[in-house]
Design a protein around this motif. Structure first.
Motif, PDB file in Angstrom:
ATOM      1  N   ALA A 280      37.265  32.760  29.818  1.00 48.92           N
ATOM      2  CA  ALA A 280      37.219  33.908  30.722  1.00 48.92           C
ATOM      3  C   ALA A 280      36.040  34.815  30.393  1.00 48.92           C
ATOM      4  N   LEU A 281      35.754  34.994  29.115  1.00 45.27           N
ATOM      5  CA  LEU A 281      34.654  35.857  28.719  1.00 45.27           C
ATOM      6  C   LEU A 281      33.328  35.349  29.269  1.00 45.27           C
ATOM      7  N   VAL A 282      33.183  34.032  29.349  1.00 46.25           N
ATOM      8  CA  VAL A 282      31.935  33.447  29.855  1.00 46.25           C
ATOM      9  C   VAL A 282      31.776  33.733  31.343  1.00 46.25           C
ATOM     10  N   PHE A 283      32.805  33.473  32.142  1.00 44.51           N
ATOM     11  CA  PHE A 283      32.622  33.655  33.589  1.00 44.51           C
ATOM     12  C   PHE A 283      32.764  35.099  34.047  1.00 44.51           C
ATOM     13  N   MET A 284      33.276  35.986  33.207  1.00 42.73           N
ATOM     14  CA  MET A 284      33.394  37.392  33.574  1.00 42.73           C
ATOM     15  C   MET A 284      32.097  38.170  33.368  1.00 42.73           C
ATOM     16  N   ASN A 285      31.306  37.769  32.407  1.00 47.23           N
ATOM     17  CA  ASN A 285      30.146  38.539  31.967  1.00 47.23           C
ATOM     18  C   ASN A 285      29.148  38.772  33.103  1.00 47.23           C
ATOM     19  N   GLY A 286      28.697  40.012  33.229  1.00 43.20           N
ATOM     20  CA  GLY A 286      27.669  40.316  34.214  1.00 43.20           C
ATOM     21  C   GLY A 286      27.936  41.617  34.943  1.00 43.20           C
TER      22      GLY A 286
ATOM     23  N   SER B 110      44.792  33.672  33.219  1.00 42.00           N
ATOM     24  CA  SER B 110      45.447  32.535  33.831  1.00 42.00           C
ATOM     25  C   SER B 110      44.437  31.852  34.735  1.00 42.00           C
ATOM     26  N   ALA B 111      43.857  30.750  34.233  1.00 39.03           N
ATOM     27  CA  ALA B 111      42.791  30.030  34.946  1.00 39.03           C
ATOM     28  C   ALA B 111      41.659  31.006  35.240  1.00 39.03           C
ATOM     29  N   LYS B 112      41.395  31.306  36.501  1.00 42.42           N
ATOM     30  CA  LYS B 112      40.297  32.212  36.858  1.00 42.42           C
ATOM     31  C   LYS B 112      40.780  33.618  37.190  1.00 42.42           C
TER      32      LYS B 112
ATOM     33  N   ASP C  81      35.537  33.521  40.991  1.00 39.23           N
ATOM     34  CA  ASP C  81      35.178  32.232  41.578  1.00 39.23           C
ATOM     35  C   ASP C  81      33.661  32.133  41.581  1.00 39.23           C
ATOM     36  N   ARG C  82      33.123  31.534  40.527  1.00 38.85           N
ATOM     37  CA  ARG C  82      31.678  31.424  40.299  1.00 38.85           C
ATOM     38  C   ARG C  82      31.036  32.805  40.316  1.00 38.85           C
TER      39      ARG C  82
END
Length: 137
Positions: free
Chosen positions: A54-60, A97-99, A115-116
């Motif tokens: 989650a930390l990877v896809f949340m960053n930004g 929980s997943a994304k 989602d991306r």
């Protein structure tokens, strides 16, 4: 996880080698403590893996619909105020929980569906879902 299992294996092996303690109550107590630790830790270890993803896809930085959200997962800080772009508050993950991630920035709680490069965000201070897009650096 492997280092944790090695440590537990070493403790159990050391205790088992000492034959005089095999029938004692201290051996049974140690075994009970180790098994309890393992039982309580396994769900936490699994959630750590989900949190790391989650930390990877949340960053930004996320913007859209008149709202801005900055999530700095390297430093576990966030910002929800476009008028103070350099102010940061603590970022705390509550549930992954997943994304879908429930997280806090300071005293504000959010639910985000990632989602991306798209984020659907809701929270107690919103009367509807807000759609945000990740800003490319």
């Amino acid at each position: 996880m492997a280092s944790l299992l090695k440590l537990l294996g070493a403790v159990i092996a050391k205790q088992m080698v000492s034959e005089r303690n095999v029938g004692s109550s201290s051996y049974r107590l140690l075994t009970l403590r180790i098994l309890t630790f393992i039982g309580l830790s396994l769900p936490s270890i699994a959630s750590v893996g989900a949190a790391e993803q989650a930390l990877v896809f949340m960053n930004g930085t996320w913007i859209g619909e008149g709202y801005m959200l900055t999530l700095d997962t390297d430093r576990m800080q966030g910002n929800q105020r476009a008028d103070l772009p350099f102010q940061r508050e603590p970022l705390l993950l509550r549930n992954v929980s997943a994304k879908m991630v429930v997280f806090d920035i300071g005293t504000s709680r959010f639910i985000g569906l990632f989602d991306r490069d798209n984020l659907t965000l809701t929270g107690l201070s919103f009367d509807r879902n807000i759609r945000l897009r990740r800003v490319k650096p």
